[in-house]
Enzyme design. Structure first.
Site, PDB file in Angstrom:
ATOM      1  N   TYR A 142       0.824  -1.218   0.000  1.00 56.13           N
ATOM      2  CA  TYR A 142       0.000   0.000   0.000  1.00 56.13           C
ATOM      3  C   TYR A 142       0.856   1.265   0.000  1.00 56.13           C
ATOM      4  O   TYR A 142       0.385   2.336  -0.329  1.00 56.13           O
ATOM      5  CB  TYR A 142      -0.947   0.021   1.212  1.00 56.13           C
ATOM      6  CG  TYR A 142      -2.017  -1.051   1.181  1.00 56.13           C
ATOM      7  CD1 TYR A 142      -2.228  -1.836   0.057  1.00 56.13           C
ATOM      8  CD2 TYR A 142      -2.826  -1.287   2.284  1.00 56.13           C
ATOM      9  CE1 TYR A 142      -3.198  -2.820   0.024  1.00 56.13           C
ATOM     10  CE2 TYR A 142      -3.812  -2.276   2.263  1.00 56.13           C
ATOM     11  CZ  TYR A 142      -3.988  -3.039   1.124  1.00 56.13           C
ATOM     12  OH  TYR A 142      -4.950  -4.016   1.101  1.00 56.13           O
ATOM     13  N   ASP A 226      -2.714 -17.922   1.432  1.00 54.23           N
ATOM     14  CA  ASP A 226      -3.940 -18.427   0.788  1.00 54.23           C
ATOM     15  C   ASP A 226      -4.486 -19.625   1.556  1.00 54.23           C
ATOM     16  O   ASP A 226      -5.683 -19.739   1.827  1.00 54.23           O
ATOM     17  CB  ASP A 226      -3.697 -18.766  -0.686  1.00 54.23           C
ATOM     18  CG  ASP A 226      -2.468 -19.638  -0.916  1.00 54.23           C
ATOM     19  OD1 ASP A 226      -1.615 -19.729  -0.017  1.00 54.23           O
ATOM     20  OD2 ASP A 226      -2.363 -20.239  -2.007  1.00 54.23           O
TER      21      ASP A 226
END
Ligand code: NAD
Length: 370
Positions: A142, A226
């Site tokens: 970010y 994941d």
């Protein structure tokens, strides 16, 4: 009796309504001789814009730096949709996070037995759930540079974000994870994608090093992010503290949030470095929800996320673990009696107002602390 300095920033919408219940709680702690909280109050968000044309003033920022903890309500609302971008309500929140250097975001996901039915998972998977997602908040993709969209001139554009982590950023978040685990069930699960990302390789190795050097007594496991997401919805009770980067933490903490039911139930804490003078970490505590303009002013807001955020301040800023446990138990007891604000209503429950819920929780707390 210990005295702590709090800066209360109620903000907009339901912010002041849920903050009123924190003040009720502070009154109880002072009255019963448990702790004396010295409070100052400031404007933030739209309320501050209306008064000063900025979303937080330098004076309030100075008070935030001087406080032992900042207790934040919520900001925003349609009234301020058109204010200049730099003065929008959320800018005040971002400035607090940035200037206080709050790099560690802690979001517990707790499922009170009385609310197990409102989860999207089966009761047995979530009843009694009590885990923490620790998200790195000031680094990663970010913020990494370059961060660009380039016109390639052939009708195509190229967008680039950069995922970047330095050793020190991983070390300090890992330490917070291990320290949290020591106060809980002593287990840390570190999540990254070392199979496809260099930052994942470094993350894995640095967490391993910090563990071997300083926290051998804590159980550490690594999981690909994941697979971690999958495990989080399969059997969340296997976790204690999950530590992960900014991007994966953003997603995994929202997944964990939904395990517990309503937005009105979710507290959070953001921690920074240890202050050289006070020896305490810079810290801000806030509910995950926003200012809920649709119900603001109606006395309908659920104060539990705000009260539980204050409970995190007791635990992480003031080393008052026993009082934090009692507050959690008081919330659980109030829910078990069938009291509900409208957002968590269920068959046969009694719908109560924000103030009634706060009063009932403090009432339970009085019994527990007696
Ligand atoms: P929101 O969290 O304010 O509300 C979403 C829904 O959840 C609404 O239906 C609301 O009534 C309900 N809700 C939220 N908190 C509740 C509570 N304590 N009790 C009962 N019901 C509750 O999110 P939104 O509607 O997307 O945003 C409203 C405003 O809040 C926007 O201006 C947004 O930018 C701002 N916002 C601020 C923060 C913050 O201050 N940290 C976070 C998110 C959104």
């Amino acid at each position: 009796m210990a005295t702590y300095k709090l800066l209360l920033l109620p903000g907009d919408g339901i912010g002041p309504e849920v903050m009123a219940e924190v003040k009720r709680l502070l009154g109880f702690y002072a009255g019963s001789g448990i702790a004396d909280f010295e409070t100052e109050e400031g404007l933030v968000g739209g309320a501050c814009y209306d008064a000063h044309k900025v979303s937080i003033t330098d004076e309030t920022m100075a008070k935030a730096h001087a406080a032992d903890a900042v207790i934040f309500g919520a900001v925003g609302g349609p009234k301020w949709d058109k204010v200049p971008y730099e003065a929008r309500p959320e800018a005040g929140l971002l400035r607090l996070r940035k200037d206080l250097g709050l790099f560690a975001n802690i979001r517990p996901a707790i499922c009170y037995p009385a609310l197990a039915e409102s989860s999207s998972l089966k009761r047995e998977a979530v009843e009694g759930l009590d885990i923490v997602i620790l998200r790195e908040l000031t680094g990663g993709v970010y913020f990494g540079e370059p961060k660009t969209i380039t016109d390639l001139g052939n009708g195509q554009k190229r967008a680039v974000d950069t995922q970047v982590y330095d050793t020190y950023e991983i070390e300090r978040i890992a330490r917070i994870g291990f320290e949290l685990a020591r106060k809980r069930r002593n287990k840390v699960t570190s999540m990254e994608k070392r199979n496809v990302m260099k930052t994942g390789v470094l993350w894995h190795d640095v967490v391993d090093d910090v563990h071997a050097r300083e926290y051998k007594d804590v159980q550490l496991e690594h999981m690909l992010a994941d697979s971690g997401g999958m495990q989080l919805v399969r059997w969340p009770k296997q976790f204690d503290v999950i530590v992960t980067d900014n991007l994966f933490g953003d997603m995994l903490s929202d997944i964990a949030a939904m395990l517990t039911g309503s937005l009105g139930m979710l507290p959070s804490a953001s921690l920074g470095e240890i202050d050289a003078k006070t020896k305490r970490r810079k810290a801000m505590y806030e509910p995950v929800h926003g200012s809920a303009p649709d119900i603001a002013g109606k006395g309908m807001a659920n104060p539990i996320a705000m009260l539980a955020s204050f409970g995190m301040a007791l635990r992480y800023s003031f080393n008052m673990g026993k009082e934090a446990d009692q507050l959690d138990a008081a919330i659980a007891a109030t829910l078990a009696k069938g009291l509900r604000t409208a957002d968590i209503k269920s068959d046969g429950a009694r719908i109560v107002s924000t103030a009634e819920m706060g009063e009932a929780i403090v009432g339970e707390l009085q019994k527990l602390a007696a």
